[in-house]
Each structure stands twice: as C-alpha cells, then as structure tokens.
Design a protein around this motif. Structure first.
Motif, PDB file in Angstrom:
ATOM      1  N   UNK A  87       0.861  -1.160  -0.103  1.00  0.00           N
ATOM      2  CA  UNK A  87      -0.213   0.262   0.694  1.00  0.00           C
ATOM      3  C   UNK A  87       0.912   1.549   0.223  1.00  0.00           C
ATOM      4  N   UNK A  88       2.116   1.515  -0.666  1.00  0.00           N
ATOM      5  CA  UNK A  88       2.715   2.327  -0.864  1.00  0.00           C
ATOM      6  C   UNK A  88       3.132   2.566  -2.119  1.00  0.00           C
ATOM      7  N   UNK A  89       2.439   3.839  -2.457  1.00  0.00           N
ATOM      8  CA  UNK A  89       3.027   4.466  -4.317  1.00  0.00           C
ATOM      9  C   UNK A  89       3.854   4.757  -4.490  1.00  0.00           C
ATOM     10  N   UNK A  90       4.602   4.283  -5.564  1.00  0.00           N
ATOM     11  CA  UNK A  90       5.760   4.910  -5.725  1.00  0.00           C
ATOM     12  C   UNK A  90       5.595   6.206  -6.639  1.00  0.00           C
ATOM     13  N   UNK A  91       6.125   7.233  -6.163  1.00  0.00           N
ATOM     14  CA  UNK A  91       5.744   8.040  -7.324  1.00  0.00           C
ATOM     15  C   UNK A  91       7.111   8.197  -8.053  1.00  0.00           C
ATOM     16  N   UNK A  92       7.453   7.611  -8.306  1.00  0.00           N
ATOM     17  CA  UNK A  92       8.948   7.168  -9.428  1.00  0.00           C
ATOM     18  C   UNK A  92       8.644   7.017 -10.326  1.00  0.00           C
ATOM     19  N   UNK A  93       6.835   6.133 -10.744  1.00  0.00           N
ATOM     20  CA  UNK A  93       6.853   5.162 -11.556  1.00  0.00           C
ATOM     21  C   UNK A  93       6.137   6.220 -12.648  1.00  0.00           C
ATOM     22  N   UNK A  94       6.777   5.438 -14.194  1.00  0.00           N
ATOM     23  CA  UNK A  94       6.265   6.470 -15.739  1.00  0.00           C
ATOM     24  C   UNK A  94       4.730   6.962 -15.254  1.00  0.00           C
ATOM     25  N   UNK A  95       3.694   7.394 -15.383  1.00  0.00           N
ATOM     26  CA  UNK A  95       2.699   7.957 -15.677  1.00  0.00           C
ATOM     27  C   UNK A  95       2.220   8.729 -17.411  1.00  0.00           C
ATOM     28  N   UNK A  96       3.136   7.633 -18.369  1.00  0.00           N
ATOM     29  CA  UNK A  96       2.938   8.101 -19.832  1.00  0.00           C
ATOM     30  C   UNK A  96       1.263   8.586 -19.665  1.00  0.00           C
ATOM     31  N   UNK A  97       0.512   8.182 -19.656  1.00  0.00           N
ATOM     32  CA  UNK A  97      -0.782   8.640 -20.680  1.00  0.00           C
ATOM     33  C   UNK A  97      -1.380  10.064 -19.939  1.00  0.00           C
ATOM     34  N   UNK A  98      -0.424   9.801 -18.331  1.00  0.00           N
ATOM     35  CA  UNK A  98      -1.521  11.767 -17.978  1.00  0.00           C
ATOM     36  C   UNK A  98      -0.245  12.398 -18.294  1.00  0.00           C
ATOM     37  N   UNK A  99       1.053  12.105 -18.511  1.00  0.00           N
ATOM     38  CA  UNK A  99       2.122  12.956 -18.991  1.00  0.00           C
ATOM     39  C   UNK A  99       1.637  13.532 -20.855  1.00  0.00           C
TER      40      UNK A  99
ATOM     41  N   UNK B 106      -2.460  17.879 -12.133  1.00  0.00           N
ATOM     42  CA  UNK B 106      -1.727  16.350 -13.434  1.00  0.00           C
ATOM     43  C   UNK B 106      -1.537  15.072 -12.189  1.00  0.00           C
ATOM     44  N   UNK B 107      -1.573  15.647 -10.802  1.00  0.00           N
ATOM     45  CA  UNK B 107      -1.346  15.204  -9.243  1.00  0.00           C
ATOM     46  C   UNK B 107      -2.066  13.754  -9.702  1.00  0.00           C
ATOM     47  N   UNK B 108      -2.902  14.010  -9.412  1.00  0.00           N
ATOM     48  CA  UNK B 108      -4.609  12.973  -9.254  1.00  0.00           C
ATOM     49  C   UNK B 108      -4.131  11.904 -10.697  1.00  0.00           C
ATOM     50  N   UNK B 109      -4.469  12.342 -11.442  1.00  0.00           N
ATOM     51  CA  UNK B 109      -4.909  11.220 -12.652  1.00  0.00           C
ATOM     52  C   UNK B 109      -3.114  10.904 -12.775  1.00  0.00           C
ATOM     53  N   UNK B 110      -1.819  11.111 -12.619  1.00  0.00           N
ATOM     54  CA  UNK B 110      -1.185  10.169 -12.184  1.00  0.00           C
ATOM     55  C   UNK B 110      -1.361   9.289 -11.507  1.00  0.00           C
ATOM     56  N   UNK B 111      -1.694   9.462 -10.359  1.00  0.00           N
ATOM     57  CA  UNK B 111      -1.976   8.574  -8.619  1.00  0.00           C
ATOM     58  C   UNK B 111      -2.748   7.187  -8.722  1.00  0.00           C
ATOM     59  N   UNK B 112      -3.932   8.072  -9.782  1.00  0.00           N
ATOM     60  CA  UNK B 112      -4.735   6.823 -10.443  1.00  0.00           C
ATOM     61  C   UNK B 112      -4.171   6.431 -11.506  1.00  0.00           C
ATOM     62  N   UNK B 113      -3.144   6.943 -12.510  1.00  0.00           N
ATOM     63  CA  UNK B 113      -2.028   5.508 -13.198  1.00  0.00           C
ATOM     64  C   UNK B 113      -1.795   4.848 -12.374  1.00  0.00           C
ATOM     65  N   UNK B 114      -0.679   5.424 -11.784  1.00  0.00           N
ATOM     66  CA  UNK B 114       0.285   4.821 -11.062  1.00  0.00           C
ATOM     67  C   UNK B 114      -0.425   2.791 -10.291  1.00  0.00           C
TER      68      UNK B 114
ATOM     69  N   UNK C 151      -3.446   1.499 -11.133  1.00  0.00           N
ATOM     70  CA  UNK C 151      -3.811   1.118 -12.587  1.00  0.00           C
ATOM     71  C   UNK C 151      -2.567   0.600 -12.603  1.00  0.00           C
ATOM     72  N   UNK C 152      -1.734   0.972 -12.986  1.00  0.00           N
ATOM     73  CA  UNK C 152      -0.232   0.138 -12.652  1.00  0.00           C
ATOM     74  C   UNK C 152       0.262  -0.541 -12.303  1.00  0.00           C
ATOM     75  N   UNK C 153      -0.424  -1.000 -10.886  1.00  0.00           N
ATOM     76  CA  UNK C 153       0.736  -1.309  -9.542  1.00  0.00           C
ATOM     77  C   UNK C 153      -1.139  -2.705  -9.077  1.00  0.00           C
ATOM     78  N   UNK C 154      -2.234  -2.211 -10.100  1.00  0.00           N
ATOM     79  CA  UNK C 154      -3.265  -3.388 -10.217  1.00  0.00           C
ATOM     80  C   UNK C 154      -2.846  -4.219 -12.053  1.00  0.00           C
ATOM     81  N   UNK C 155      -2.691  -3.422 -12.456  1.00  0.00           N
ATOM     82  CA  UNK C 155      -2.400  -4.424 -13.313  1.00  0.00           C
ATOM     83  C   UNK C 155      -1.696  -5.443 -12.969  1.00  0.00           C
TER      84      UNK C 155
END
Length: 124
Positions: free
Chosen positions: A13-25, A44-52, A54-58
């Motif tokens: 349950x710790x979100x890595x803030x270094x994970x790339x977010x290509x869609x949001x970027x 853009x912070x909130x969509x980046x968090x959602x994208x991260x 999503x990537x973790x769940x995927x």
C-alpha cells in the motif's frame, strides 16, 4: 515463476511516485491541466496517482494470472499421477489375487500328493 516468489511490492500500500505515467504525461503536455467539466480543474497529480494505481493493479493481476496457470498445471499433473497410481493399484491387486490362487493350488497339490514340506510356511 517460482511458487515461492513473493508478490510484488505494490501489496504494501505504498505508492511509488517514481513510476512513469505516460498517459497523464501526454495529457499534461497537451493541456497542462485536465478539465473535468466547466470551470473545475484537476491538477495532474491526481490522474498520475490513478495511473500508478492502475499500473500496480495490472501488475498484480498479471502476477496472479501466472500463478493461476502454474497452479492449474500442478493440479492436472496431480490428477494424471493419481490415475497412474490407481491403474498400478489395480494391476497389483490382480497379480496378488492370481498369486494367491496359484499358492492355494500348490498347497492343495502338495497335500493331495502327501508331501510334508515343513520348511514351507503354507500360512503366508
């Protein structure tokens, strides 16, 4: 994948803030901000968090899919082994019954002929 392999770190349950977010970027490059409706702006912070997330769940879904496949393969192998053991047990039972029949005939033949063979244990 080894069954002893631990589940990836996103389980903690710790979100890595270094994970790339290509869609949001890409969206940020185009618009600099994301519009919801009317005058409501979302930085853009909130969509980046959602994208991260999503990537973790995927990633977790992909990991569990691999583990499921491995488990199904082990179950199929176990069923095949069970079937082979059942066949071997049937063969053993048939051979044991045949042996017992021949042993009984041998004992009866020796009794009929009057042979006294004390070194043979006929009780087995």
């Amino acid at each position: 994948m080894n069954p002893d392999t631990p589940i990836p770190n996103h389980e903690r349950n710790t979100m890595n803030t270094d994970t790339p977010t290509p869609r949001t970027d890409a969206s940020v490059k185009r618009h600099n901000l994301c519009r919801l409706s009317g005058n409501d702006l979302v930085y853009a912070d909130f969509p980046r968090q959602l994208e991260r997330e999503l990537a973790a769940v995927t990633e977790q879904r992909d990991y569990m899919t691999i583990r499921l496949g491995e488990t199904q393969e082990r179950m199929i192998d176990a069923e095949r082994q069970r079937d082979r053991l059942a066949e071997a047990q049937e063969e053993l039972t048939a051979v044991t019954e045949q042996r017992d029949e021949w042993k009984a005939k041998y004992i009866q033949q020796n009794k009929d002929l009057g042979y006294n063979l004390p070194w043979i244990d006929f009780a087995r």
